[in-house]
Motif scaffolding. Structure first.
Motif, short mmCIF file in Angstrom:
data_model
loop_
_atom_site.label_atom_id
_atom_site.label_comp_id
_atom_site.label_asym_id
_atom_site.label_seq_id
_atom_site.Cartn_x
_atom_site.Cartn_y
_atom_site.Cartn_z
N MET A 68 6.30 -15.42 -3.02
CA MET A 68 6.37 -15.71 -1.59
C MET A 68 6.87 -17.13 -1.37
SD MET A 68 4.91 -14.06 1.20
CE MET A 68 3.18 -13.97 1.56
N LYS A 159 6.86 -3.42 -6.12
CA LYS A 159 5.65 -3.93 -5.48
C LYS A 159 5.89 -5.30 -4.85
CE LYS A 159 3.22 -2.96 -9.16
NZ LYS A 159 2.09 -3.12 -10.08
N MET A 166 7.69 -10.61 5.26
CA MET A 166 7.25 -11.94 5.67
C MET A 166 8.41 -12.84 6.08
SD MET A 166 4.01 -11.54 5.30
CE MET A 166 3.31 -13.17 5.41
N ALA A 191 -3.39 2.67 13.31
CA ALA A 191 -3.34 1.71 12.19
C ALA A 191 -3.86 2.33 10.90
CB ALA A 191 -4.12 0.45 12.52
N PHE A 192 -4.93 3.13 11.02
CA PHE A 192 -5.48 3.73 9.80
C PHE A 192 -4.49 4.69 9.16
CE2 PHE A 192 -7.77 7.00 7.49
CZ PHE A 192 -8.48 6.23 6.60
N TYR A 195 -1.06 2.89 7.92
CA TYR A 195 -1.17 2.05 6.72
C TYR A 195 -1.63 2.87 5.51
CZ TYR A 195 -0.29 -1.99 9.63
OH TYR A 195 0.29 -2.88 10.47
N PHE A 199 0.49 3.09 2.06
CA PHE A 199 -0.23 2.94 0.79
C PHE A 199 0.13 4.09 -0.16
CE2 PHE A 199 -3.51 2.41 -2.18
CZ PHE A 199 -4.31 1.32 -1.86
N CYS A 206 5.68 4.28 -7.26
CA CYS A 206 5.43 3.48 -8.46
C CYS A 206 4.74 4.25 -9.58
CB CYS A 206 4.59 2.25 -8.13
SG CYS A 206 5.46 1.08 -7.11
N PHE B 60 -4.62 1.19 -7.61
CA PHE B 60 -4.46 -0.22 -7.28
C PHE B 60 -3.43 -0.94 -8.13
CE2 PHE B 60 -8.00 0.60 -4.65
CZ PHE B 60 -7.90 -0.33 -3.64
N ASN B 62 -0.62 0.48 -8.87
CA ASN B 62 0.69 0.95 -8.45
C ASN B 62 0.98 0.75 -6.96
OD1 ASN B 62 1.97 2.00 -10.88
ND2 ASN B 62 0.20 3.35 -10.95
N THR B 63 0.23 -0.14 -6.32
CA THR B 63 0.53 -0.46 -4.92
C THR B 63 0.51 -1.98 -4.77
OG1 THR B 63 -1.81 -0.04 -4.53
CG2 THR B 63 -0.29 1.64 -3.78
N PRO B 64 1.30 -2.51 -3.83
CA PRO B 64 1.34 -3.96 -3.65
C PRO B 64 0.10 -4.47 -2.91
CG PRO B 64 3.21 -2.87 -2.56
CD PRO B 64 2.26 -1.81 -2.97
N LEU B 66 -0.06 -6.65 -0.63
CA LEU B 66 0.21 -6.75 0.81
C LEU B 66 -0.16 -5.45 1.53
CD1 LEU B 66 1.41 -8.60 2.98
CD2 LEU B 66 3.63 -7.62 2.50
N VAL B 67 0.23 -4.33 0.93
CA VAL B 67 -0.08 -3.02 1.52
C VAL B 67 -1.59 -2.76 1.47
CG1 VAL B 67 0.30 -0.54 1.28
CG2 VAL B 67 2.19 -2.11 0.97
N GLN B 68 -2.22 -3.12 0.37
CA GLN B 68 -3.67 -2.95 0.25
C GLN B 68 -4.40 -3.75 1.33
OE1 GLN B 68 -4.44 -4.22 -3.74
NE2 GLN B 68 -3.18 -2.61 -4.63
N PHE B 70 -3.23 -4.86 4.22
CA PHE B 70 -2.97 -4.29 5.55
C PHE B 70 -3.87 -3.11 5.80
CE2 PHE B 70 0.74 -5.62 8.17
CZ PHE B 70 0.91 -6.84 7.58
N PHE B 71 -4.02 -2.28 4.78
CA PHE B 71 -4.87 -1.10 4.92
C PHE B 71 -6.32 -1.51 5.13
CE2 PHE B 71 -7.47 2.26 2.90
CZ PHE B 71 -7.23 3.26 3.83
N PHE B 74 -6.37 -3.96 8.67
CA PHE B 74 -5.99 -3.34 9.95
C PHE B 74 -6.35 -1.86 10.03
CE2 PHE B 74 -2.79 -6.77 9.39
CZ PHE B 74 -3.18 -7.56 10.45
N GLY B 75 -6.34 -1.18 8.87
CA GLY B 75 -6.57 0.27 8.88
C GLY B 75 -8.04 0.65 8.91
N ILE B 160 -0.42 -14.13 -0.53
CA ILE B 160 -0.26 -13.01 0.39
C ILE B 160 -1.32 -13.02 1.49
CG2 ILE B 160 -0.30 -10.46 0.45
CD1 ILE B 160 1.09 -10.63 -2.30
N ALA B 163 -0.68 -13.15 5.26
CA ALA B 163 -0.28 -11.97 6.05
C ALA B 163 -1.43 -11.45 6.90
CB ALA B 163 0.23 -10.86 5.13
#
Lengths: 222, 219
Positions: A68, A159, A166, A191-192, A195, A199, A206, B60, B62-64, B66-68, B70-71, B74-75, B160, B163
């Motif tokens: 970042m 990833k 950003m 949102a749920f 997102y 996810f 990946c 966990f 296999n996901t970024p 940032l996405v985690q 946000f979920f 916010f989720g 991160i 964010a």
């Protein structure tokens, strides 16, 4: 739960095209990284002091800095310092290629220096030329060592490219945000669902790649 | 670069630095505990629990982050699980780190040879004694390089946090650039503070790695 938003209109298609943007950036960066990484990694095995010093400095700096920060340095820093105004896409491809090249070159260097001298000597004593030695003996071994790790780099790159939102690139998370904002009244729980979907999408991209990497690693372990 | 601006900005960065370090190490602590627990279940193939933690690790890894985040941030509040940004950051980092640490510990546990367990059994040690006095110390030593790499990786990932509007180093830099447009100074301090945070950890990690390499046993 907010999943219904994605069924409205072209929302799901938009989300997927956002994922496409992120994947495109990672794919371009991976390709550049592989080419430059192989070149830099091979140069590093020459053990020239100046080259070693410069490449070491480059490697250490890139690896110690969060991606970042690098993104900000290139995107905002170059505009201010050099007066170049580049698009966010260009900036992110530059940053991820710089990072990928650093990672890749270290893998190449490790693989090359891990091959014992005996391999070269035996090939020469069998009367093989330098070219033949590389094509039939050295490169096949290097590919076996490198391929699982390079595939692993692909998932790491995918990833990492989620960060591009950003600096204002409209990728999958940003599209998700827009969808949530636009449907704030009709589905307050969007949102749920949105997102959670993002996810799952990242996982679906990946996971197969890392399974492939693990499979190849196991297969070629010896 | 204007030195006065640097002095002016310094306290804000110092504050952000402390927040980053605090959340970073809290997250790393959670990751450590979670990693050891999941590696334990995975290695001994405890039914149900090993599948559960195996799934967690795959998801966990296999996901970024940032996405985690946000979920989680916010989720989850939409289904009634709301937490503060700080707790979210630490938990998110802990969950991500736990999956990486688990892989590190597990490969350590897998690398301890069976003859170690057998010898300990022959000496009349109980299962618990064998795990805590023989297997765990050896596996831990073997996992040190992976742990060091993960700690540095996780400290880098703290960038991160910005964010989810935590006032960390990254957020401060972005904020200052937006407010006063002193881009060079803001970015310079950002890099300096990350170097101050990461170089000592990296050096210490190298030292520890070298130390345990000499003490390697039973592998």
């Amino acid at each position: 739960m907010g999943f219904e938003v994605l069924l409205k209109g072209s929302n799901m298609a938009r989300l997927l095209s956002g994922l496409g943007v992120a994947l495109k950036i990672s794919l371009i960066s991976v390709l550049i990284s592989i080419v430059l990484g192989v070149i830099l990694g091979s140069i590093m095995t020459l053990k020239k002091p100046v080259i070693t010093f410069i490449s070491k400095f480059y490697l250490e700096f890139i690896r110690i800095m969060p991606q970042m920060v690098l993104l900000f340095l290139v995107f905002f820093g170059t505009t201010k310092a050099l007066g170049i105004s580049m698009s966010a896409e260009t900036a992110s491809v530059i940053v991820f290629s710089l990072w990928g090249t650093a990672e890749m070159s270290d893998l190449v260097r490790g693989a090359l220096s891990g091959i014992p001298v005996i391999q070269y000597e035996s090939s020469y004593s069998l009367g093989m030329t330098v070219g033949q030695t590389y094509i039939h003996v050295i490169i096949p071994q290097i590919i076996r060592r490198m391929l699982p790790l390079s595939i692993n780099l692909v998932t790491r790159m995918i990833k990492t490219t989620s960060l591009v939102m950003m600096i204002g690139i409209v990728e999958v998370l940003k599209v998700g945000q827009q969808i949530i904002e636009a449907n704030r009244k009709s589905s307050p729980n969007a949102a749920f669902g949105v997102y959670a979907t993002v996810f799952i999408l990242y996982f679906l991209v990946c996971w197969p790649i890392s399974i492939l990497s693990k499979y190849l690693e196991k297969k070629w372990e010896s | 670069m204007d030195p006065e601006v640097l002095i002016d900005y310094f306290p804000r960065y110092a504050e952000a630095f402390l927040l980053t370090v605090r959340l970073g190490f809290t997250g790393i602590f959670i990751a450590f505990v979670l990693g050891i627990v999941s590696a334990f279940f995975m290695h001994f193939k405890v039914p149900v629990l090993s599948q559960f933690f195996g799934g967690y690790i795959e998801v966990f890894r296999n996901t970024p982050l940032l996405v985690q985040l946000f979920f989680i941030y916010f989720g989850l509040p939409k289904i009634g699980i709301a937490t503060s940004a700080e707790v979210c950051g630490a938990i998110g980092l802990g969950l991500l780190g736990g999956s990486y640490m688990a892989e590190g510990f597990r490969s350590g546990l897998d690398a301890v040879s069976v003859s170690q367990t057998e010898s300990a059994l022959a000496l009349g040690m109980t299962g618990g004694q064998i795990f805590f006095n023989v297997i765990f110390p050896e596996a831990f030593t073997l996992s040190v390089p992976a742990i060091v790499a993960n700690v540095i990786f996780l400290l880098k990932e703290t960038s991160i946090f910005s964010a989810i509007s935590l006032m960390d180093l990254m957020f401060t830099a972005k904020d200052l650039i937006g407010l006063y447009y002193n881009t060079t100074e803001a970015l310079f301090l950002l890099v300096v503070f990350y170097i101050v945070m990461l170089i000592p950890v990296s050096v210490a990690g190298n030292l520890i790695e070298r130390k345990v390499r000499y003490k390697m046993f039973g592998a």
